[in-house]
Design an enzyme around this catalytic site. Structure first.
Site, PDB file in Angstrom:
ATOM      1  N   GLY A 151     -21.274 -43.058  25.686  1.00  0.00           N
ATOM      2  CA  GLY A 151     -20.674 -42.242  24.631  1.00  0.00           C
ATOM      3  C   GLY A 151     -21.137 -42.713  23.272  1.00  0.00           C
ATOM      4  O   GLY A 151     -22.200 -43.331  23.141  1.00  0.00           O
ATOM      5  N   SER A 152     -20.326 -42.440  22.271  1.00  0.00           N
ATOM      6  CA  SER A 152     -20.726 -42.736  20.894  1.00  0.00           C
ATOM      7  C   SER A 152     -20.680 -44.241  20.612  1.00  0.00           C
ATOM      8  O   SER A 152     -19.964 -45.001  21.273  1.00  0.00           O
ATOM      9  CB  SER A 152     -19.775 -42.016  19.937  1.00  0.00           C
ATOM     10  OG  SER A 152     -18.450 -42.447  20.184  1.00  0.00           O
ATOM     11  N   GLY A 212     -18.147 -47.406  21.679  1.00  0.00           N
ATOM     12  CA  GLY A 212     -18.648 -48.699  22.151  1.00  0.00           C
ATOM     13  C   GLY A 212     -18.127 -49.861  21.327  1.00  0.00           C
ATOM     14  O   GLY A 212     -17.890 -50.955  21.848  1.00  0.00           O
ATOM     15  N   GLU A 264     -23.850 -47.643  26.919  1.00  0.00           N
ATOM     16  CA  GLU A 264     -24.910 -46.638  26.736  1.00  0.00           C
ATOM     17  C   GLU A 264     -24.451 -45.731  25.608  1.00  0.00           C
ATOM     18  O   GLU A 264     -23.758 -44.749  25.832  1.00  0.00           O
ATOM     19  CB  GLU A 264     -25.101 -45.832  28.028  1.00  0.00           C
ATOM     20  CG  GLU A 264     -25.563 -46.650  29.208  1.00  0.00           C
ATOM     21  CD  GLU A 264     -27.057 -46.983  29.164  1.00  0.00           C
ATOM     22  OE1 GLU A 264     -27.772 -46.431  28.301  1.00  0.00           O
ATOM     23  OE2 GLU A 264     -27.496 -47.800  29.986  1.00  0.00           O
ATOM     24  N   CYS A 299     -28.382 -37.674  24.184  1.00  0.00           N
ATOM     25  CA  CYS A 299     -28.442 -38.992  23.545  1.00  0.00           C
ATOM     26  C   CYS A 299     -29.867 -39.283  23.113  1.00  0.00           C
ATOM     27  O   CYS A 299     -30.106 -40.022  22.162  1.00  0.00           O
ATOM     28  CB  CYS A 299     -27.933 -40.066  24.490  1.00  0.00           C
ATOM     29  SG  CYS A 299     -28.696 -39.988  26.107  1.00  0.00           S
TER      30      CYS A 299
HETATM   31  P1  NAD Z   1     -17.324 -40.104  22.807  1.00  0.00           P
HETATM   32  O1  NAD Z   1     -17.616 -41.494  22.389  1.00  0.00           O
HETATM   33  O2  NAD Z   1     -16.455 -39.286  21.951  1.00  0.00           O
HETATM   34  O3  NAD Z   1     -16.654 -40.118  24.268  1.00  0.00           O
HETATM   35  C1  NAD Z   1     -17.300 -40.678  25.370  1.00  0.00           C
HETATM   36  C2  NAD Z   1     -16.300 -41.120  26.407  1.00  0.00           C
HETATM   37  O4  NAD Z   1     -15.595 -42.257  25.909  1.00  0.00           O
HETATM   38  C3  NAD Z   1     -15.232 -40.069  26.728  1.00  0.00           C
HETATM   39  O5  NAD Z   1     -14.966 -40.109  28.105  1.00  0.00           O
HETATM   40  C4  NAD Z   1     -14.037 -40.547  25.924  1.00  0.00           C
HETATM   41  O6  NAD Z   1     -12.797 -40.128  26.440  1.00  0.00           O
HETATM   42  C5  NAD Z   1     -14.201 -42.054  26.054  1.00  0.00           C
HETATM   43  N1  NAD Z   1     -13.541 -42.828  25.002  1.00  0.00           N
HETATM   44  C6  NAD Z   1     -13.492 -42.549  23.687  1.00  0.00           C
HETATM   45  N2  NAD Z   1     -12.815 -43.523  23.041  1.00  0.00           N
HETATM   46  C7  NAD Z   1     -12.446 -44.439  23.966  1.00  0.00           C
HETATM   47  C8  NAD Z   1     -11.718 -45.662  23.926  1.00  0.00           C
HETATM   48  N3  NAD Z   1     -11.216 -46.137  22.785  1.00  0.00           N
HETATM   49  N4  NAD Z   1     -11.523 -46.336  25.074  1.00  0.00           N
HETATM   50  C9  NAD Z   1     -12.033 -45.876  26.236  1.00  0.00           C
HETATM   51  N5  NAD Z   1     -12.724 -44.709  26.351  1.00  0.00           N
HETATM   52  C10 NAD Z   1     -12.916 -43.997  25.220  1.00  0.00           C
HETATM   53  O7  NAD Z   1     -18.752 -39.382  23.023  1.00  0.00           O
HETATM   54  P2  NAD Z   1     -19.082 -37.857  23.324  1.00  0.00           P
HETATM   55  O8  NAD Z   1     -18.852 -37.039  22.092  1.00  0.00           O
HETATM   56  O9  NAD Z   1     -18.444 -37.417  24.591  1.00  0.00           O
HETATM   57  O10 NAD Z   1     -20.648 -37.950  23.629  1.00  0.00           O
HETATM   58  C11 NAD Z   1     -21.640 -37.947  22.643  1.00  0.00           C
HETATM   59  C12 NAD Z   1     -22.086 -39.362  22.313  1.00  0.00           C
HETATM   60  O11 NAD Z   1     -22.477 -40.053  23.491  1.00  0.00           O
HETATM   61  C13 NAD Z   1     -23.326 -39.388  21.435  1.00  0.00           C
HETATM   62  O12 NAD Z   1     -23.205 -40.428  20.504  1.00  0.00           O
HETATM   63  C14 NAD Z   1     -24.454 -39.656  22.407  1.00  0.00           C
HETATM   64  O13 NAD Z   1     -25.609 -40.222  21.822  1.00  0.00           O
HETATM   65  C15 NAD Z   1     -23.793 -40.593  23.353  1.00  0.00           C
HETATM   66  N6  NAD Z   1     -24.450 -40.621  24.650  1.00  0.00           N
HETATM   67  C16 NAD Z   1     -25.180 -41.729  24.970  1.00  0.00           C
HETATM   68  C17 NAD Z   1     -25.865 -41.772  26.172  1.00  0.00           C
HETATM   69  C18 NAD Z   1     -26.710 -42.954  26.546  1.00  0.00           C
HETATM   70  O14 NAD Z   1     -27.078 -43.058  27.708  1.00  0.00           O
HETATM   71  N7  NAD Z   1     -27.049 -43.847  25.640  1.00  0.00           N
HETATM   72  C19 NAD Z   1     -25.782 -40.685  27.065  1.00  0.00           C
HETATM   73  C20 NAD Z   1     -25.004 -39.591  26.710  1.00  0.00           C
HETATM   74  C21 NAD Z   1     -24.344 -39.574  25.491  1.00  0.00           C
END
Ligand code: NAD
Length: 505
Positions: A237-238, A242, A259, A293
Site C-alpha cells: 500500500g501507500s 508503511g 511493498e 505502483c
Molecule cells: P493504502 O495505504 O491506503 O491501503 C493499503 C492497505 O493498507 C489497505 O488494505 C488498508 O486498509 C491498509 N491499511 C491502511 N492503513 C493501515 C494501518 N494503519 N494499519 C494496517 N493496515 C492499514 O493504499 P491504497 O490506496 O489501497 O493503494 C495505493 C498505494 O499502494 C499506492 O501508494 C501504491 O504505490 C501502493 N502499492 C504498492 C505496491 C508495491 O508492490 N510496492 C503495489 C500496489 C500498490
C-alpha cells in the site's frame, strides 16, 4: 452494459462458488468505480473476529508445518487449476472493483497462476547450504523451516496478485495466511477465497484456518500488525501506511515485507528507439489509469529528442480512449474514487504554480456523475520540484529535459520512492551505467521497456520509501521461513571454535 452491475457482480461471485450474503443490512458498501454505484454491502470483521482468525491460523500452523513441502505444493497446484477454471470470473471482479480492463483483470489472474506454478516447483527446492567448518569431524549446514502465520495486507489497485505472490510462497513454505484486502476491493478477495476453498476441498486433509480473509479497513489491519501470533506481516500500500505498519511490527520484533509507493521514472536517451519508447511510456504512464505502483510518473528526455518525442506523446495523451472497460475497449478506465481525482487536481494546480504546462487532466463524462473518468495528464516541467517529488496515485506524467546523463540519474534518484525505473537507449555504455552501482537506485531497473508489468520470476519490490521488501520470485521465499544453522559433531573430541579452551579436567 446489458446486465445491471450489481447483478453481474452477484452472478460472477456465485460462479466462483461464493455463498455468503452480499446484501447485509448495515454492511459496508462496495462501490464500483466503473459507475460509482454500490454493488454489494458486505459484513465486516472487528478486532475480536480478527483475533479469532489469527488464533485459528496459529493452530493450523502446528499441523501444516509438518506436512511435507511437496505435498503442500500439491495444494497450490490444485489452486492453480481452479484459478485457470475461474480466470474470467476473477478477472471480471477485478474490473468491477478496481476498474481495470478485462485484459488487465485477466492478466492479474494469470500472474496468480504463474506464481502458483513457480511455488509448486519451489516446494521441492526449499534448500539450504552445507558450509565448510573449521572443526575436524564436524559438519555445518543450514536448514529452513516454516515460519508461522503470515498476515497479508493488500492495496486496492492490485486486488489479487500481491496476495497470491505472498500466499503461494507462504503455503509451500508451511505457513498459514490471513489476508486483509483493501476495504475498496473485498469482493475480489471473497471470490478468490471461494476458488481457494474449491482447491482445499479437492486436497482433502488441510487444517482448518489455513487461508482466511478479514474484511475491513485499517483497524482490522492493525490487529494483524500488532498480533505477536503473526510471524510475518506483508503489507502492500501507500508509504503513509508503511510508516505506521513497519514500526509497529518492528516494535514486537515481528518480520515485515513492505511493498509501498513508488515515484517511478524513465530516461529517454539520444540513441533511443523513439517509437518503442513512445509505446512503452504510454502504457507505463496511462495504463490502469495511472494507478499501478509501477506507473511511470516522471520522464527525463534528452534535449536532442525532446521535440520529436514529446509532441508525439502529447498526441497520444489527447487521443487515448477513455471509457468503461466492461462496455468498451477503452484503454483508460476510471479513477478509484473522488478523493483520487481531488489529489490529482491539487497536484496539477501545484505543478502549474511551479511553472509546469499541463496537457489533459480534465474530467471526461462517462456514464453517471458518480463515476470518475479523467484524461491522463502530461505536464511539461522546467525542473523537478513540488509535486514531481511525490507519488500522486493518478495518471500524471511529469516530463523534463536533460542534457547530461549523470545529472539525469541524480535527479532520477532524488525522490523518496525507489520502486521501478527504465532507460531507453541503444548505447551500451548508457545502459550499463544505468544498471550499475551509480545508476538507478530502484529495486527494478529496466532497459527499453517501461516501468510496469513485472514478471513473477524476479523478486519484486523497491528501496527507500518503497519499503525494501521483496516478494514473488528469485529467493523471496526465504522471508517466509526461518533459517537454522546446525553444527553436528561426529568425532570423539570436543574442539571449540576459534581454538578456545575450556578444560574442566
Ligand atoms: P493504502 O495505504 O491506503 O491501503 C493499503 C492497505 O493498507 C489497505 O488494505 C488498508 O486498509 C491498509 N491499511 C491502511 N492503513 C493501515 C494501518 N494503519 N494499519 C494496517 N493496515 C492499514 O493504499 P491504497 O490506496 O489501497 O493503494 C495505493 C498505494 O499502494 C499506492 O501508494 C501504491 O504505490 C501502493 N502499492 C504498492 C505496491 C508495491 O508492490 N510496492 C503495489 C500496489 C500498490
Amino acid at each position: 452494459m446489458t446486465q445491471p452491475l450489481s447483478e453481474m457482480t452477484r452472478d460472477t461471485l456465485a460462479a466462483c462458488g461464493v455463498s455468503r450474503d452480499l446484501e447485509v443490512a448495515g454492511g459496508q458498501a462496495v462501490i464500483s468505480p466503473l459507475t460509482g454505484e454500490a454493488v454489494a454491502h458486505v459484513a465486516t470483521d472487528d478486532a475480536a473476529s480478527a483475533a479469532s482468525a489469527i488464533d485459528r491460523a496459529a493452530a493450523a500452523f502446528r499441523d501444516w508445518r509438518l506436512v511435507p513441502a511437496p505435498k503442500r505444493g500439491e495444494l497450490v497446484r490444485l489452486f492453480a487449476e481452479e484459478l485457470r477454471a475461474s480466470k474470467e470470473e476473477l478477472g471480471r471482479l477485478v474490473s468491477i472493483e478496481a476498474g481495470k480492463s478485462p485484459s488487465e483483470g485477466a492478466g492479474e489472474v494469470q500472474e496468480m497462476i504463474d506464481i502458483c506454478d513457480f511455488a509448486v516447483g519451489l516446494s521441492r527446492q526449499l534448500y539450504g547450504l552445507t558450509i565448510a567448518t573449521e572443526r575436524p569431524g564436524h559438519r555445518m549446514m543450514e536448514t529452513w523451516h516454516p515460519l508461522g502465520v503470515v498476515g497479508i495486507i493488500t492495496a486496492f489497485n492490485f486486488p489479487l496478485a500481491p496476495w497470491c505472490w505472498n500466499a503461494a510462497l507462504a503455503l509451500v513454505c508451511g505457513d498459514p495466511v490471513v489476508w486483509k484486502p483493501s476495504e475498496k476491493t473485498p469482493l475480489t478477495a471473497i471470490g478468490c477465497q471461494a476458488v481457494f476453498d474449491r482447491a482445499l476441498a479437492r486436497f482433502g486433509d488441510a487444517p482448518e484456518g489455513l487461508s482466511q480473509i478479514l474484511i475491513g479497513g485499517p483497524e482490522v489491519g492493525e490487529v494483524i500488525t500488532d498480533s505477536p501470533k503473526v510471524a510475518l506481516v506483508s503489507a502492500t500500500g501507500s508509504t503513509r501506511m508503511g510508516r505506521i505498519v513497519g514500526p509497529r511490527v518492528a516494535a514486537r520484533f515481528g518480520r515485515s515485507i513492505l511493498e509501498l509507493g513508488g515515484n517511478n521514472a524513465g530516461i529517454v536517451c539520444p540513441s533511443a528507439d523513439l517509437d518503442m519508447a513512445l509505446r512503452a511510456i504510454a502504457f507505463g504512464a496511462m495504463g490502469t489509469a495511472g494507478q499501478r505502483c509501477t506507473t511511470m510518473r516522471r520522464l527525463f528526455v534528452h534535449d536532442s529528442v525532446y521535440d520529436e518525442l514529446v509532441p508525439a506523446l502529447k498526441r497520444a495523451y489527447a487521443s487515448v480512449s477513455i471509457g468503461n472497460p466492461l462496455e468498451t475497449d477503452a484503454l483508460v478506465g476510471p479513477l478509484i474514487d473522488a478523493a483520487a481525482f481531488d489529489a490529482m487536481g491539487v497536484a496539477l494546480r501545484t505543478a502549474q504554480e511551479a511553472g509546469g504546462t499541463v496537457h489533459g487532466g480534465e474530467r471526461v463524462e462517462v456514464g453517471p456523475e458518480t463515476a470518475i473518468y479523467v484524461r491522463p495528464a502530461l505536464v511539461e516541467m522546467p525542473a523537478q520540484t513540488g509535486p514531481v517529488m511525490e507519488e500522486t496515485f493518478a495518471p500524471i506524467l511529469y516530463v523534463m529535459r536533460y542534457s547530461d546523463l549523470d545529472a539525469a540519474i541524480e535527479d532520477h534518484n532524488a525522490v523518496g520512492g525507489g520502486l521501478s525505473s527504465s532507460i531507453f537507449t541503444t548505447d551500451l555504455r548508457e545502459m550499463e551505467v544505468f544498471l550499475s552501482a551509480r545508476g538507478s537506485d530502484c529495486g527494478i531497473a529496466n532497459v527499453n521497456i517501461g516501468t510496469s508489468g513485472a514478471e513473477i520470476g524476479g523478486a519484486f519490490g523497491g528501496e527507500k520509501e518503497t519499503g525494501g521488501g521483496r516478494e514473488s520470485g528469485s529467493d523471496a521465499w526465504r522471508a517466509y521461513m526461518r533459517r537454522a544453522t546446525n553444527t553436528i559433531n561426529y568425532s570423539r573430541d570436543l574442539p571449540l571454535a576459534q581454538g578456545v579452551t575450556f578444560d574442566i579436567g
